[in-house]
Every structure is written in C-alpha cells, then in structure tokens.
Write a protein that holds these residues in place. Sequence first.
Motif, PDB file in Angstrom:
ATOM      1  N   ALA A 129     -20.755 -29.354   8.740  1.00 55.79           N
ATOM      2  CA  ALA A 129     -19.118 -30.061   8.841  1.00 55.79           C
ATOM      3  C   ALA A 129     -18.705 -29.386   7.274  1.00 55.79           C
ATOM      4  N   SER A 130     -18.307 -30.324   6.465  1.00 50.87           N
ATOM      5  CA  SER A 130     -18.376 -30.336   5.063  1.00 50.87           C
ATOM      6  C   SER A 130     -18.146 -29.402   4.275  1.00 50.87           C
ATOM      7  N   PHE A 131     -19.470 -28.533   4.342  1.00 54.19           N
ATOM      8  CA  PHE A 131     -19.668 -27.528   4.087  1.00 54.19           C
ATOM      9  C   PHE A 131     -18.243 -25.873   4.295  1.00 54.19           C
ATOM     10  N   LEU A 132     -18.226 -26.276   6.040  1.00 54.02           N
ATOM     11  CA  LEU A 132     -17.460 -25.800   6.793  1.00 54.02           C
ATOM     12  C   LEU A 132     -15.891 -25.673   6.200  1.00 54.02           C
ATOM     13  N   ALA A 133     -14.951 -27.028   5.962  1.00 59.01           N
ATOM     14  CA  ALA A 133     -13.969 -27.692   5.353  1.00 59.01           C
ATOM     15  C   ALA A 133     -13.915 -27.553   4.173  1.00 59.01           C
ATOM     16  N   VAL A 134     -14.875 -26.953   3.181  1.00 60.87           N
ATOM     17  CA  VAL A 134     -14.479 -26.533   1.834  1.00 60.87           C
ATOM     18  C   VAL A 134     -14.144 -24.566   2.558  1.00 60.87           C
ATOM     19  N   GLY A 135     -15.041 -23.993   2.934  1.00 61.54           N
ATOM     20  CA  GLY A 135     -14.760 -22.449   3.102  1.00 61.54           C
ATOM     21  C   GLY A 135     -13.817 -22.577   3.355  1.00 61.54           C
ATOM     22  N   LEU A 136     -12.773 -23.401   4.915  1.00 62.68           N
ATOM     23  CA  LEU A 136     -11.405 -23.247   5.285  1.00 62.68           C
ATOM     24  C   LEU A 136     -10.535 -23.495   4.321  1.00 62.68           C
ATOM     25  N   ALA A 137     -10.653 -25.117   3.779  1.00 64.31           N
ATOM     26  CA  ALA A 137      -9.717 -24.846   2.386  1.00 64.31           C
ATOM     27  C   ALA A 137      -9.639 -23.541   1.474  1.00 64.31           C
ATOM     28  N   ARG A 138     -10.447 -23.779   1.189  1.00 64.13           N
ATOM     29  CA  ARG A 138     -11.175 -22.239  -0.140  1.00 64.13           C
ATOM     30  C   ARG A 138     -10.213 -21.429   0.169  1.00 64.13           C
ATOM     31  N   ARG A 139     -10.210 -20.734   0.982  1.00 64.11           N
ATOM     32  CA  ARG A 139      -9.238 -19.226   1.574  1.00 64.11           C
ATOM     33  C   ARG A 139      -8.129 -19.705   1.746  1.00 64.11           C
TER      34      ARG A 139
ATOM     35  N   ASN B 159     -23.407 -38.293   3.135  1.00 59.13           N
ATOM     36  CA  ASN B 159     -23.792 -36.344   3.651  1.00 59.13           C
ATOM     37  C   ASN B 159     -22.653 -35.884   3.498  1.00 59.13           C
ATOM     38  N   PHE B 160     -21.263 -35.929   3.077  1.00 56.83           N
ATOM     39  CA  PHE B 160     -20.404 -35.587   3.028  1.00 56.83           C
ATOM     40  C   PHE B 160     -20.648 -34.958   0.866  1.00 56.83           C
ATOM     41  N   HIS B 161     -20.656 -35.675   0.590  1.00 55.76           N
ATOM     42  CA  HIS B 161     -21.365 -35.816  -1.145  1.00 55.76           C
ATOM     43  C   HIS B 161     -21.212 -34.777  -1.899  1.00 55.76           C
ATOM     44  N   PRO B 162     -22.419 -33.782  -1.551  1.00 57.40           N
ATOM     45  CA  PRO B 162     -22.254 -32.223  -2.164  1.00 57.40           C
ATOM     46  C   PRO B 162     -20.843 -31.605  -2.053  1.00 57.40           C
ATOM     47  N   ALA B 163     -20.461 -31.453  -0.329  1.00 57.23           N
ATOM     48  CA  ALA B 163     -19.505 -30.658  -0.538  1.00 57.23           C
ATOM     49  C   ALA B 163     -18.102 -31.144  -1.183  1.00 57.23           C
ATOM     50  N   VAL B 164     -18.078 -32.641  -1.281  1.00 58.36           N
ATOM     51  CA  VAL B 164     -16.575 -33.503  -1.958  1.00 58.36           C
ATOM     52  C   VAL B 164     -17.565 -32.755  -3.453  1.00 58.36           C
ATOM     53  N   VAL B 165     -18.412 -32.844  -3.899  1.00 56.96           N
ATOM     54  CA  VAL B 165     -18.571 -32.316  -5.679  1.00 56.96           C
ATOM     55  C   VAL B 165     -18.610 -31.352  -5.336  1.00 56.96           C
ATOM     56  N   GLU B 166     -18.522 -30.134  -4.419  1.00 58.85           N
ATOM     57  CA  GLU B 166     -18.368 -28.449  -5.630  1.00 58.85           C
ATOM     58  C   GLU B 166     -16.458 -28.778  -4.726  1.00 58.85           C
ATOM     59  N   ALA B 167     -15.719 -28.945  -4.182  1.00 63.21           N
ATOM     60  CA  ALA B 167     -14.274 -29.524  -3.488  1.00 63.21           C
ATOM     61  C   ALA B 167     -13.451 -29.514  -5.265  1.00 63.21           C
ATOM     62  N   HIS B 168     -14.830 -30.741  -5.517  1.00 60.77           N
ATOM     63  CA  HIS B 168     -13.702 -30.946  -7.110  1.00 60.77           C
ATOM     64  C   HIS B 168     -13.986 -30.581  -7.803  1.00 60.77           C
TER      65      HIS B 168
ATOM     66  N   VAL C 160     -22.362 -49.430   5.063  1.00 61.61           N
ATOM     67  CA  VAL C 160     -22.832 -48.989   3.474  1.00 61.61           C
ATOM     68  C   VAL C 160     -21.362 -49.059   3.275  1.00 61.61           C
ATOM     69  N   ASP C 161     -21.289 -49.097   1.525  1.00 67.07           N
ATOM     70  CA  ASP C 161     -20.920 -49.461   0.643  1.00 67.07           C
ATOM     71  C   ASP C 161     -19.639 -48.343   0.574  1.00 67.07           C
ATOM     72  N   GLN C 162     -18.609 -48.248   1.401  1.00 63.85           N
ATOM     73  CA  GLN C 162     -18.184 -46.199   1.336  1.00 63.85           C
ATOM     74  C   GLN C 162     -16.986 -46.826  -0.192  1.00 63.85           C
ATOM     75  N   VAL C 163     -16.761 -47.789  -0.375  1.00 66.87           N
ATOM     76  CA  VAL C 163     -16.015 -48.388  -1.102  1.00 66.87           C
ATOM     77  C   VAL C 163     -15.705 -47.216  -2.532  1.00 66.87           C
ATOM     78  N   LYS C 164     -15.178 -46.008  -2.833  1.00 67.00           N
ATOM     79  CA  LYS C 164     -15.306 -45.124  -4.127  1.00 67.00           C
ATOM     80  C   LYS C 164     -16.286 -44.587  -3.501  1.00 67.00           C
ATOM     81  N   LEU C 165     -16.772 -44.408  -2.554  1.00 59.61           N
ATOM     82  CA  LEU C 165     -18.549 -43.614  -1.909  1.00 59.61           C
ATOM     83  C   LEU C 165     -18.787 -42.372  -3.315  1.00 59.61           C
ATOM     84  N   TYR C 166     -17.296 -42.080  -3.003  1.00 58.95           N
ATOM     85  CA  TYR C 166     -17.653 -40.281  -3.956  1.00 58.95           C
ATOM     86  C   TYR C 166     -17.667 -40.505  -5.834  1.00 58.95           C
ATOM     87  N   GLY C 167     -17.609 -41.775  -6.198  1.00 58.82           N
ATOM     88  CA  GLY C 167     -16.919 -41.931  -7.471  1.00 58.82           C
ATOM     89  C   GLY C 167     -16.102 -41.063  -8.468  1.00 58.82           C
ATOM     90  N   THR C 168     -16.354 -40.404  -9.269  1.00 60.60           N
ATOM     91  CA  THR C 168     -14.851 -39.427 -10.361  1.00 60.60           C
ATOM     92  C   THR C 168     -14.581 -38.733  -9.044  1.00 60.60           C
TER      93      THR C 168
END
Length: 552
Positions: A55-65, A82-91, A117-125
């Motif tokens: 789902a997250s990489f689908l969103a990356v593709g949609l937003a990139r194009r 599980n969103f984290h790898p796609a968030v890193v790619e988008a970053h 789980v602790d989701q506060v600032k889950l994706y860091g920088t």
Amino acid sequence: MNPATALAAVLVDELARCGLTDVVLAPGSRSTPLALAVHADSRIRLHVRVDERSASFLAVGLARRGGRPVALICTSGTAAVNFHPAVVEAHESGVPLLVLTADRPPELRDTGASQTVDQVKLYGTAVRWFSEVGVPEERPGQVAYWRSLTCRAYQRALGPCDPGPVHLNVAFREPLVPDGDESWCEPLERDGKGPWVRARTAAPATALHLPPTRRGVLVVGDGATGTRRYVAAAGMAGWPVLSEPSGGARYGDHAVSAYHFLLGTPEFAGAHRPDVVVTLGRPSLSKPLLNWIGQAGEHIVVAADMTRWPDPTRSATQVVQTVEIPVAAGDDAWLRSWRRAETAARDAIDGVMDASGLSEPRLARDLAGMLPDGSLLFSGSSMPVRDLDQAMRPRRGLRIMANRGAAGIDGVVSSAMGAALAHPGPSYALMGDLTFLHDQNGLLLGPREPRPDLCLVVVNNDGGGIFSLLPQAALRDPFERIFGTAHGVDLGHVAAATGTPYTFVDEPGGLERAVRGEGVRLVEVRTDRESNAVLHTTMRDTAHAAVLATLS
C-alpha cells in the motif's frame, strides 16, 4: 456525532479542498473513522491494499507520477511500522506523501494493549513534519484546529521547494463507527471552496549567471525538474547533455547516452576536463561519471531546497536554485569531440548487444526503444536502471521513473502500479526477479480496485545478478548462497496465483509482441547471470577501444 467520526469527516473534507484526489488504505480497525470518511467522499479515488508495505509503495508511485500529495492510511501497531521503507524512499526522493496512522489513545499506551506501539515520531527524521493530532473532543475550537492542521500538513508535503512525507498520528477513542447522532457543538461543514488556509509560494530565486564557456557539460540525474529549459540552454551553449534514464533529458542532438563508457576510458576523461559542470537532480548510477565530475573547474548544483542538496562527490563549488547558461562564442570542437566518441561507443556496444541474443542490456535497450510515445517505463533500482543507463539510446516521448531516493528493491511492483494509475497513457515496468518476488503482493488487487494498464517485464536470472558484477563474485565458495541467492521460483505460477496474464519470452524477436495488451500483465525473460557478467565486460572493453580510436 462521536468525536472520532467528526474528526475524520473534517480532516478528509479539508484534504479534498486542498486538492487531494487519491487515498491508499491498508484496512484495520482503529482507522475505521478515516476509512469510512474516505469511502463516502466522491471527490477522492480510494485504493485498498491488504499489505501495508505494498500500500505504501503504491502511494509513492501515485504521488511520484502525479506530482501532488497522496494520503496513506493504516491502523495502529506494526501496520504503521510497515510503512517505514516507503516513507524513507519518499523522504530521499522528495515524493509528497501524507501518512495518516491511526493510534490508540494515551491511556492505552504502555499498558500491553493489543496493537499498540510507540508511534510518536515513528519515522524519525525521514519526514518533513510530524504532528500528534491529539484525541478528538467535542468542544468549540476543534474544527478550526483540525482544518488548519490539515492544510499545514498538505502544504508541507507539497513543498514547493522541499516536497516529501508528512506524518500525522491520529489517536481515536471508541466508538469508531457513526452512532447516528449528527449533532455537534459547532458546525462541522463550511461554506465556500478551497482550503481553510491558503499558502503562498515564495518569489522565484535570483538566477546565477555563469560566464560564457564552450567547455561546459549538463549532467541530469534522477528527480530533476525544469529539464527542458536547461537542455535547451545547453544546446544553445554547445554543451553535451549527460542524462540518466530517469533524469528525463536523454533526447536531442546533444544527448550523450554512452557517457558511462566514455568517462570510464581514462584517456578520454582526462582530455575532457570541463570548465564547468551543472548538475540537476541526483546522479548516482555511474561511478566513472561521479569520479569525473570532481575534476571540473566549477561544479554548480541546482537544488530547489537550499537546506538539502545532492552532492555525493563533495565537489560542489556553488549550490543555487536556478542558473542561467549563456551562449558562448567559439567553435564547436568540444561538442564534436563528445559526439564523435558517443557515436563510436554507441556503435561498439550496439554491435556487442546485437550479437548477444536476448541479454539483459539488449532487453533494456530494445524495450526502451520500442515503447510507443506517451508511455511510462518504471524501472527497478538494481541492474535494470543501470542497463538502461548504459544501453538506452536517446529518444523522446518516453517517461522513465524509478525509486532512486533510497535505491532499494522493495516496493517496485506496487510503485509501478501507483505510477501507472496516475499516468494518462500505457505503462510498463522493468525489474529483476528478486525485486519482483520481494513485492509480489503488489499483484493482489481486489475486484473493485482501480486497475492500471501496466506490463511488468521481469528479468529472471534466478538470483541477485548485480552481485556477479561486483568484487563479491570472486568469493566463489560462499558467493552463490549469500549473494547469488538462487530461488528456483516459477514466475508463471506466481502470476497464475493472482490471475495475472503471463507470457514467457526466450528470443529477442518475441519481446515486442509479448508486451502488447491491456491491463496488468507479466512478461518473463530468462537470462544467465554468468553470461551477463561476461557480456558487460565485453561491452566495456569494446567501447573503450572504440573511444580510444577517436582520440588518435
């Protein structure tokens, strides 16, 4: 109306007013209010995927194009992780993404509550901005807060100078479904159109004016913007243009497509030290190119955001938001020398590929050359994009994209799906077998989901082919198990499991026919890793000899 339903309704309405058109949802319980609000809004196209990473990489593709934010929604717990790898790619690649993670309220955190789980600032920088939205309450002032916050999140993701992911963590208390009561302490709806807050773009930056020179080069990497203007200016100045496939500038008379081989020839690289190099985007594919850039007398990096700019060689002498390339007086000996070497190297490597059968470089070259104008080609980030870089001839009318921000192999099937859904013409993808298998869940499309016109071309060499071209290949004893990683998977069976039309190609003439069709479909091309490594060596040696001959 219960607070969870109220917040979700206002947030989704304001996103649509800001211009949001697509939402990707990974279903779950805690995100129910957001899911129901999106499903009920006819202004938004909803995409549902059962795998959060897909789902997250689908969103990356949609937003990139699409070039504008796409919202991504999930429930609490590891779903958000599980969103984290796609968030890193988008970053890393500047893709505008709005990540809306549903969460448990504070009283359930650190208590052992399920899916907490602790989701506060889950994706860091790895995000441009984070906000803990807070548990919604029925009290005056909440609607203004929600709408203002939503506008800020959307605009921060959009940029314009530094687009990227934004994370809103949205905590909901039960009840999570509408209770039938429509009353609220203040109006939830509002009159008028457009966003609650209108953000104004800053005035354009003053351009750097370069002194005239004939010995300049324009280098274009992934994610470059404004390429047409710079390519036209380079043409007027008599500069060669060295563009990666996803840079969008490999076209026209000044395009040098074999630069990897030219600059990998020390004699040519030494004789062609430029006065100035202007780089757009993030060049990263060719080590000879990156080594050569550091030899320039002046290296100008063009970057929209002055706090983050690409300079992996640490050779930039100036970083600017825009630059003017002037026309210079003098003959065109500089450009003619590049063109002469380009023609020689191009003929040499084409000859090697034409004699190679259905090799990986030839597949990349032929596929990029045969696709109709207006097509999108989404490339895997390992060998396919490098084969395109080394083998693809200049051409117009083809949009090439890749996840080159973090340059990982994850999520490529889903990213290609998303990009194809946002692309107005036919779409294709080129990737390796490990990349495909890593994201085979990208083929899981429910019967009610929007379906793109996308042909997935998978190069199957039964493992990690790129390692055969690296020093690790000399480690014969452990190589096959820990680098080659043969899998033995029948890709036809994978396609059958998801009802995806499948074609096998085993000779060059069959490719053009195999990629024809409509909808999502899979084309497999079988190759051999060791033969591919030998072919790349032959291409390099043949090209170097041809380039040397132009210097004599």
